[in-house]
Design an enzyme around this catalytic site. Structure first.
Site, PDB file in Angstrom:
ATOM      1  N   GLU A  86       1.024  -1.287  -0.541  1.00 32.50           N
ATOM      2  CA  GLU A  86       0.202   0.219   0.029  1.00 32.50           C
ATOM      3  C   GLU A  86       0.799   1.340  -0.312  1.00 32.50           C
ATOM      4  O   GLU A  86       1.603   1.735   0.721  1.00 32.50           O
ATOM      5  CB  GLU A  86      -0.461  -0.458   1.118  1.00 32.50           C
ATOM      6  CG  GLU A  86      -1.819   1.219   1.590  1.00 32.50           C
ATOM      7  CD  GLU A  86      -3.377   0.824   2.284  1.00 32.50           C
ATOM      8  OE1 GLU A  86      -3.480  -0.310   2.873  1.00 32.50           O
ATOM      9  OE2 GLU A  86      -4.108   1.530   2.322  1.00 32.50           O
ATOM     10  N   ARG A  87       0.890   2.222  -1.040  1.00 32.79           N
ATOM     11  CA  ARG A  87       1.636   3.290  -1.878  1.00 32.79           C
ATOM     12  C   ARG A  87       3.307   2.859  -1.103  1.00 32.79           C
ATOM     13  O   ARG A  87       4.262   3.721  -0.289  1.00 32.79           O
ATOM     14  CB  ARG A  87       1.862   4.336  -0.152  1.00 32.79           C
ATOM     15  CG  ARG A  87      -0.081   4.523   0.339  1.00 32.79           C
ATOM     16  CD  ARG A  87      -0.801   5.099  -0.710  1.00 32.79           C
ATOM     17  NE  ARG A  87      -2.675   5.077  -0.121  1.00 32.79           N
ATOM     18  CZ  ARG A  87      -3.524   5.677  -0.817  1.00 32.79           C
ATOM     19  NH1 ARG A  87      -3.210   5.527  -2.465  1.00 32.79           N
ATOM     20  NH2 ARG A  87      -4.601   5.332  -0.228  1.00 32.79           N
ATOM     21  N   LYS A 120      -3.896  -0.345  13.648  1.00 32.08           N
ATOM     22  CA  LYS A 120      -3.807   0.547  13.459  1.00 32.08           C
ATOM     23  C   LYS A 120      -5.710   0.247  13.346  1.00 32.08           C
ATOM     24  O   LYS A 120      -6.050  -1.368  12.969  1.00 32.08           O
ATOM     25  CB  LYS A 120      -4.069   0.765  11.891  1.00 32.08           C
ATOM     26  CG  LYS A 120      -5.240   1.616  10.879  1.00 32.08           C
ATOM     27  CD  LYS A 120      -4.174   1.631   9.701  1.00 32.08           C
ATOM     28  CE  LYS A 120      -6.480   2.279   8.652  1.00 32.08           C
ATOM     29  NZ  LYS A 120      -5.601   2.364   7.680  1.00 32.08           N
ATOM     30  N   GLU A 133     -10.496   4.638   9.134  1.00 33.19           N
ATOM     31  CA  GLU A 133     -11.009   4.111   7.864  1.00 33.19           C
ATOM     32  C   GLU A 133     -11.558   2.651   7.636  1.00 33.19           C
ATOM     33  O   GLU A 133     -10.892   2.214   6.387  1.00 33.19           O
ATOM     34  CB  GLU A 133      -9.546   4.039   6.461  1.00 33.19           C
ATOM     35  CG  GLU A 133      -8.276   5.608   7.010  1.00 33.19           C
ATOM     36  CD  GLU A 133      -7.496   6.082   6.331  1.00 33.19           C
ATOM     37  OE1 GLU A 133      -6.841   5.032   5.962  1.00 33.19           O
ATOM     38  OE2 GLU A 133      -6.913   6.402   6.233  1.00 33.19           O
ATOM     39  N   ARG A 148     -11.887  16.827  10.737  1.00 33.46           N
ATOM     40  CA  ARG A 148     -11.160  15.640  10.438  1.00 33.46           C
ATOM     41  C   ARG A 148      -9.611  15.704  11.703  1.00 33.46           C
ATOM     42  O   ARG A 148      -9.313  14.884  12.453  1.00 33.46           O
ATOM     43  CB  ARG A 148     -10.891  14.939   8.933  1.00 33.46           C
ATOM     44  CG  ARG A 148      -9.493  14.153   8.607  1.00 33.46           C
ATOM     45  CD  ARG A 148      -9.158  13.015   7.800  1.00 33.46           C
ATOM     46  NE  ARG A 148      -8.009  12.808   7.727  1.00 33.46           N
ATOM     47  CZ  ARG A 148      -8.387  12.261   6.545  1.00 33.46           C
ATOM     48  NH1 ARG A 148      -8.398  12.538   5.518  1.00 33.46           N
ATOM     49  NH2 ARG A 148      -6.481  11.237   6.399  1.00 33.46           N
ATOM     50  N   LYS A 184       1.015  11.059  13.351  1.00 28.42           N
ATOM     51  CA  LYS A 184       1.398  11.287  12.780  1.00 28.42           C
ATOM     52  C   LYS A 184       1.840  12.432  12.743  1.00 28.42           C
ATOM     53  O   LYS A 184       1.581  13.312  13.331  1.00 28.42           O
ATOM     54  CB  LYS A 184      -0.045  11.580  11.495  1.00 28.42           C
ATOM     55  CG  LYS A 184       0.081  10.143  10.318  1.00 28.42           C
ATOM     56  CD  LYS A 184      -1.000  10.073   9.594  1.00 28.42           C
ATOM     57  CE  LYS A 184      -1.278   8.908   9.411  1.00 28.42           C
ATOM     58  NZ  LYS A 184      -1.594   8.124   8.369  1.00 28.42           N
ATOM     59  N   ASP A 201      -2.955  14.645   7.449  1.00 25.84           N
ATOM     60  CA  ASP A 201      -2.280  13.068   6.748  1.00 25.84           C
ATOM     61  C   ASP A 201      -0.770  13.071   5.600  1.00 25.84           C
ATOM     62  O   ASP A 201      -1.523  13.243   4.317  1.00 25.84           O
ATOM     63  CB  ASP A 201      -3.381  11.967   5.601  1.00 25.84           C
ATOM     64  CG  ASP A 201      -3.021  10.646   4.989  1.00 25.84           C
ATOM     65  OD1 ASP A 201      -2.245  10.260   5.867  1.00 25.84           O
ATOM     66  OD2 ASP A 201      -4.067   9.948   4.557  1.00 25.84           O
ATOM     67  N   GLU A 214       5.256   9.543  13.564  1.00 22.37           N
ATOM     68  CA  GLU A 214       5.079   8.881  11.783  1.00 22.37           C
ATOM     69  C   GLU A 214       5.508   9.838  10.967  1.00 22.37           C
ATOM     70  O   GLU A 214       4.079  10.811  10.763  1.00 22.37           O
ATOM     71  CB  GLU A 214       3.558   8.138  12.290  1.00 22.37           C
ATOM     72  CG  GLU A 214       3.942   7.447  10.723  1.00 22.37           C
ATOM     73  CD  GLU A 214       2.469   6.471  10.807  1.00 22.37           C
ATOM     74  OE1 GLU A 214       1.630   5.837  12.087  1.00 22.37           O
ATOM     75  OE2 GLU A 214       1.885   6.183   9.553  1.00 22.37           O
ATOM     76  N   GLU A 234       4.350   8.975  -0.055  1.00 25.03           N
ATOM     77  CA  GLU A 234       2.449   9.119  -0.688  1.00 25.03           C
ATOM     78  C   GLU A 234       2.068  10.556  -1.566  1.00 25.03           C
ATOM     79  O   GLU A 234       1.616  10.001  -3.118  1.00 25.03           O
ATOM     80  CB  GLU A 234       2.012   8.809   0.060  1.00 25.03           C
ATOM     81  CG  GLU A 234      -0.084   8.688  -0.447  1.00 25.03           C
ATOM     82  CD  GLU A 234      -0.334   7.844   1.356  1.00 25.03           C
ATOM     83  OE1 GLU A 234       0.158   8.010   2.085  1.00 25.03           O
ATOM     84  OE2 GLU A 234      -1.690   8.246   0.898  1.00 25.03           O
ATOM     85  N   GLU A 268       6.294  22.146  -2.598  1.00 27.16           N
ATOM     86  CA  GLU A 268       5.556  22.983  -1.583  1.00 27.16           C
ATOM     87  C   GLU A 268       4.618  23.819  -2.979  1.00 27.16           C
ATOM     88  O   GLU A 268       3.185  23.973  -2.928  1.00 27.16           O
ATOM     89  CB  GLU A 268       5.752  22.936  -0.771  1.00 27.16           C
ATOM     90  CG  GLU A 268       4.801  24.088  -0.048  1.00 27.16           C
ATOM     91  CD  GLU A 268       5.106  24.785   1.595  1.00 27.16           C
ATOM     92  OE1 GLU A 268       6.673  24.929   1.350  1.00 27.16           O
ATOM     93  OE2 GLU A 268       4.475  24.613   2.413  1.00 27.16           O
ATOM     94  N   TRP A 280     -14.257  12.543   3.130  1.00 25.93           N
ATOM     95  CA  TRP A 280     -12.804  12.156   3.783  1.00 25.93           C
ATOM     96  C   TRP A 280     -12.430  13.110   4.639  1.00 25.93           C
ATOM     97  O   TRP A 280     -11.589  13.113   4.981  1.00 25.93           O
ATOM     98  CB  TRP A 280     -11.940  12.094   2.734  1.00 25.93           C
ATOM     99  CG  TRP A 280     -12.143  10.763   1.659  1.00 25.93           C
ATOM    100  CD1 TRP A 280     -13.025  10.229   0.555  1.00 25.93           C
ATOM    101  CD2 TRP A 280     -12.190   9.009   2.531  1.00 25.93           C
ATOM    102  NE1 TRP A 280     -13.082   8.989   0.524  1.00 25.93           N
ATOM    103  CE2 TRP A 280     -12.094   8.404   1.752  1.00 25.93           C
ATOM    104  CE3 TRP A 280     -10.886   8.659   3.619  1.00 25.93           C
ATOM    105  CZ2 TRP A 280     -12.086   7.532   1.798  1.00 25.93           C
ATOM    106  CZ3 TRP A 280     -10.730   7.551   3.569  1.00 25.93           C
ATOM    107  CH2 TRP A 280     -10.609   6.576   3.026  1.00 25.93           C
TER     108      TRP A 280
HETATM  109  O1  GCW Z   1      -2.479   8.164   4.185  1.00 20.36           O
HETATM  110  C1  GCW Z   1      -3.174   6.852   4.084  1.00 20.36           C
HETATM  111  C2  GCW Z   1      -3.545   5.915   3.185  1.00 20.36           C
HETATM  112  C3  GCW Z   1      -3.661   4.817   3.616  1.00 20.36           C
HETATM  113  C4  GCW Z   1      -2.803   4.110   4.825  1.00 20.36           C
HETATM  114  C5  GCW Z   1      -3.371   5.535   5.778  1.00 20.36           C
HETATM  115  C6  GCW Z   1      -2.897   5.358   7.357  1.00 20.36           C
HETATM  116  C7  GCW Z   1      -2.399   2.445   5.131  1.00 20.36           C
HETATM  117  O2  GCW Z   1      -3.833   6.525   2.042  1.00 20.36           O
HETATM  118  O3  GCW Z   1      -3.414   3.922   2.136  1.00 20.36           O
HETATM  119  O4  GCW Z   1      -3.220   2.994   5.287  1.00 20.36           O
HETATM  120  O5  GCW Z   1      -2.769   6.960   5.986  1.00 20.36           O
HETATM  121  O6  GCW Z   1      -1.808   5.566   7.418  1.00 20.36           O
HETATM  122  O7  GCW Z   1      -3.479   4.881   7.665  1.00 20.36           O
END
Ligand code: GCW
Length: 764
Positions: free
Chosen positions: A76-77, A196, A200, A250, A274, A279, A301, A307, A425, A456
């Site tokens: 993933e990514r 996690k 999502e 969010r 994060k 995100d 994180e 991504e 940026e 989202w």
């Molecule tokens: O940024 C989003 C990503 C998802 C990712 C999620 C996360 C693994 O688009 O692909 O899932 O974050 O960090 O859990």
């Protein structure tokens, strides 16, 4: 030696019986290993060994890489091929690349690896798979690296071994205890679990009316006897927010979900946060959750895998961003409390803390695809070791270790990398607006409104009256109130809110005057022109090093810089056109919407091409492109009315990732360039859209042209035929045949041709 601690080391030039010797001393094997790597790095940079006096130890206890790798080897990514973990052949076959990877990671101080995706499968916890994990752990161990596992919150239920996933249920508690015992029998130095949950669409404790603390603690108690930890992710949010609710936000989720649980976690739970509240955008403010957990260890994180920052096809050196985050002083209780000291545990007297990076390396020989992207992994390791290390020193060391000690090479690469975050940026999403990528696609090219009007919550609320999320306490979502007082006051007031975060915090009109003195929209236009220009300049800067770099890496990097230069123009135009349309405000420099050197494909004389709409409109010049559905190909021609000179001829086309169209550009019937649209990166998607993710530029440099010349572009599409079986397609039972599969076609699409784009035209 006490200062070296468990992982530090000393390097000294000394004497032994009259002979000069180099001493590496440490309190542990791991310290010796880090000392040996440091010594090698110094030697490779030409440091004399006669005057060594290095005392060093890591500031963070957990320096952990996350792999978002799935059991089927997809990632993933991930942007550099399939997962290096070949679980199907493990434990019998242990790929020697694991050793290479362990060595590379240890050389930058990494001491933990989470082997699998945070969106985890429960299969990893079965006995057969634990044996596979153990085989990887055995390779990592000599390098001081512990393996960790991401676990599905309700694994026992998912595996059919309990009748509920409720973390407080005795069956579930017993199951995790037994599972921990089983794992530690196979892997005595196992690091722990990453979780996690409630995120999502993933299941979580909330479905049983339980909290993240309930979920984390059951795992933590099972791991505690073995000194394992739980890295519970703070990335818990609702992805079905109500766009119409102006208070929905969010960004609030981290603090809303976790602050009240502070103090309720077991000691070996670490909340993994994060860096920003949304995100991994090109810029976000620092997550306020760092300042809200005073009694719980924390880990930051970040994402080495790019991504939202160009997916390893754009050069973006992220340590610049990470250090900006680490240095941010949260001012908890009005006191000095930078993020870097919170995560070491210093600020709130925590026994541990961590720095985690999502890395997503793949099977490509250099792990991350772009040769420059490896500087992100290197920089991560250095900052996790010492968040105060200077960026200049980090990048210069990386450059020397990677490209050699030639001063011109080092100066050039260092400067390009150091500026690259700001460059990215500025041609994507400045002023804190977010990255403005297509968030419903694969997060790569521009797709501005994809972020709006859905659940989202990556909204920026671009309306007729203005743009930006009102997150103030006074009139907005109240998010700003989650920061400690001093920061909250700074962000709440327009007078003190920094320009580069403005739209994250405030909704302002398009002509709002920034601290820089420019109107917002003009600043956006200028930033996009400057950013795209700076990205284009990477090409000649790189070319200046041609004789000093080995041909293989030179060519690969050159092609990527050419690609980035073209894609930065896609970004620039999409964002500027969109802002121009919504604001109705012209660019004072007259660039936006005026491209005198551009010849739109749909306006050219055509043999067979048809005009189509590009969606979203801002990702195609004039909102239109052309496609060829004829097997033999189609042509676009134009007769030039230009002064004689040498021009850079740029063809803007769309490269769909599953087809291979062929293009030939000719002048007066003589071909000057032929190429194939054969892009397959990032991982091909079953999506044949002409948009900001597929728009691609090919530039043919220094073409001699004069008035009256006929320029012709010929496109031959890739029309994929598929073998079909059965009645469904043909209406005939048992029939077989060939048919065109609409989703697999690439119709040699073209957007426009530009002569002398952005650059001077050399008169003949
Ligand atoms: O940024 C989003 C990503 C998802 C990712 C999620 C996360 C693994 O688009 O692909 O899932 O974050 O960090 O859990």
């Amino acid at each position: 030696m006490a200062a070296a601690g468990a992982e530090g080391f000393v390097l000294e030039s000394t004497n032994w019986e009259g002979h000069p010797v180099t001493l590496i001393a440490a309190n542990s094997d791991q310290g010796l290993l880090y000392g040996a790597f440091r010594l090698l790095a110094l030697m490779q940079q030409g440091e004399p060994l006669s005057a060594l006096d290095v005392h060093d130890a890591p500031r963070l206890k957990l320096r952990v890489l996350d792999h978002w790798d799935n059991p089927d080897r997809s990632i993933e990514r991930g942007y550099a091929g399939q997962s290096i973990w070949d679980f199907w052949r493990l434990p019998g076959y242990v790929d020697p690349r694991y050793t290479d990877y362990a060595r590379a990671d240890a050389s930058i101080g990494v001491n933990g690896i989470v082997l699998n995706n945070v969106s985890a499968s429960s299969v990893y916890l079965t006995p057969r798979w634990i044996a596979k994990l153990a085989a990887i752990a055995a390779v990592m161990r000599p390098y001081g690296i512990r393996v960790y596992l991401s676990v599905l919150f309700n694994s026992p239920l998912d595996l059919g071994e309990t009748s509920t996933g409720d973390p407080r249920d005795p069956q579930v508690i017993a199951w995790w205890h037994a599972k921990a015992d089983e794992i530690y029998r196979a892997i005595p130095d196992f690091g722990g679990f990453t979780v996690k949950a409630d995120s999502e669409g993933r299941k979580g404790p909330s479905q049983y009316g339980r909290t993240p603390a309930d979920a984390a603690n059951v795992l933590a108690r099972a791991l505690a006897p073995y000194h394992g930890v739980v890295l519970y992710r703070g990335f818990v949010y609702n992805n079905h927010l109500d766009w119409h609710d102006l208070k929905a936000d969010r960004a609030r989720a981290g603090v809303d979900n976790f602050a009240s649980l502070d103090g309720k976690f077991e000691k070996n739970v670490i909340i993994q946060i994060k860096e920003g509240p949304i995100d991994f955008q090109a810029r976000e403010p620092v997550s306020p959750l760092f300042a809200a957990l005073l009694h719980t260890p924390q880990a930051i994180e970040v994402q080495t895998s790019q991504e939202y920052t160009g997916q390893q096809r754009h050069m973006v050196w992220l340590p610049s961003m990470w250090q900006w985050v680490l240095d941010t002083d949260m001012r908890v209780d009005g006191k000095h409390s930078p993020v870097k000291e919170i995560i070491t545990g210093k600020t709130f007297n925590q026994p541990t803390g961590g720095f985690v990076s999502v890395v997503n390396v793949g099977m490509e020989p250099n792990w991350l695809h772009h040769p420059m992207a490896m500087a992100n992994l290197y920089g991560y390791g250095k900052l996790a070791w010492n968040p105060d290390e200077s960026l200049e020193k980090i990048i210069d060391t990386w450059t020397r270790l990677t490209w050699g000690n030639d001063p011109q090479v080092d100066r050039t690469i260092d400067a390009m990398q150091l500026g690259s975050w700001n460059v990215y940026e500025s041609y994507t999403g400045p002023n804190g607006v977010g990255t403005l990528t297509n968030i419903l696609g694969y997060h790569f090219g521009p797709g501005i409104e994809s972020a709006e009007r859905n659940g989202w919550g990556q909204w920026f609320r671009g309306e007729k009256d203005g743009i930006g999320m009102d997150r103030t306490v006074a009139t907005g979502t109240g998010y700003i109130g989650q920061y400690p007082k001093e920061l909250a006051e700074k962000y709440e007031s327009l007078a003190t809110c920094p320009d580069d975060l403005l739209l994250f915090f405030h909704h302002v009109p398009y002509d709002y005057k920034l601290h820089s003195g420019k109107a917002l929209v003009q600043s956006i236009y200028d930033a996009h022109y400057d950013g795209a220009r700076a990205a284009a300049d990477y090409v000649p800067q790189w070319e200046s090093l041609k004789d000093k770099i080995d041909p293989e890496r030179y060519e690969k990097t050159h092609a990527l810089f050419e690609y980035q230069a073209g894609h930065a123009i896609v970004w620039r135009d999409a964002i500027n056109n969109w802002f121009h349309q919504i604001s109705g405000i012209d660019d004072v420099q007259g660039r936006v919407g005026h491209h005198p050197n551009r010849i739109e494909a749909e306006s050219m004389k055509t043999g067979g091409y048809r005009t189509v709409d590009v969606v979203p409109w801002e990702t195609g010049s004039g909102g239109k492109a052309v496609e060829c559905h004829a097997v033999k190909g189609c042509t676009l021609t134009t007769t030039l009315e230009r002064p004689a000179g040498r021009y850079d001829v740029a063809v803007q086309y769309f490269d769909i990732w599953h087809g291979v169209s062929t293009y030939t550009l000719s002048v007066n019937g003589a071909p000057i360039a032929t190429w194939k649209a054969d892009d397959t990166l990032p991982p091909a998607q079953p999506d044949s859209h002409l948009d900001g993710q597929t728009s691609t530029r090919r530039t043919i440099h220094h073409v001699a042209l004069k008035s009256g010349d006929v320029l012709e572009l010929r496109g031959v599409p890739d029309l994929r035929l598929e073998l079909f079986h059965g009645a469904q397609a043909s209406g005939l039972t048992g029939a077989q045949g060939l048919r065109m599969e609409p989703n697999l076609q690439e119709y040699a699409p073209v957007d426009y041709i530009e002569l002398g784009p952005d650059g001077p035209i050399t008169p003949q």
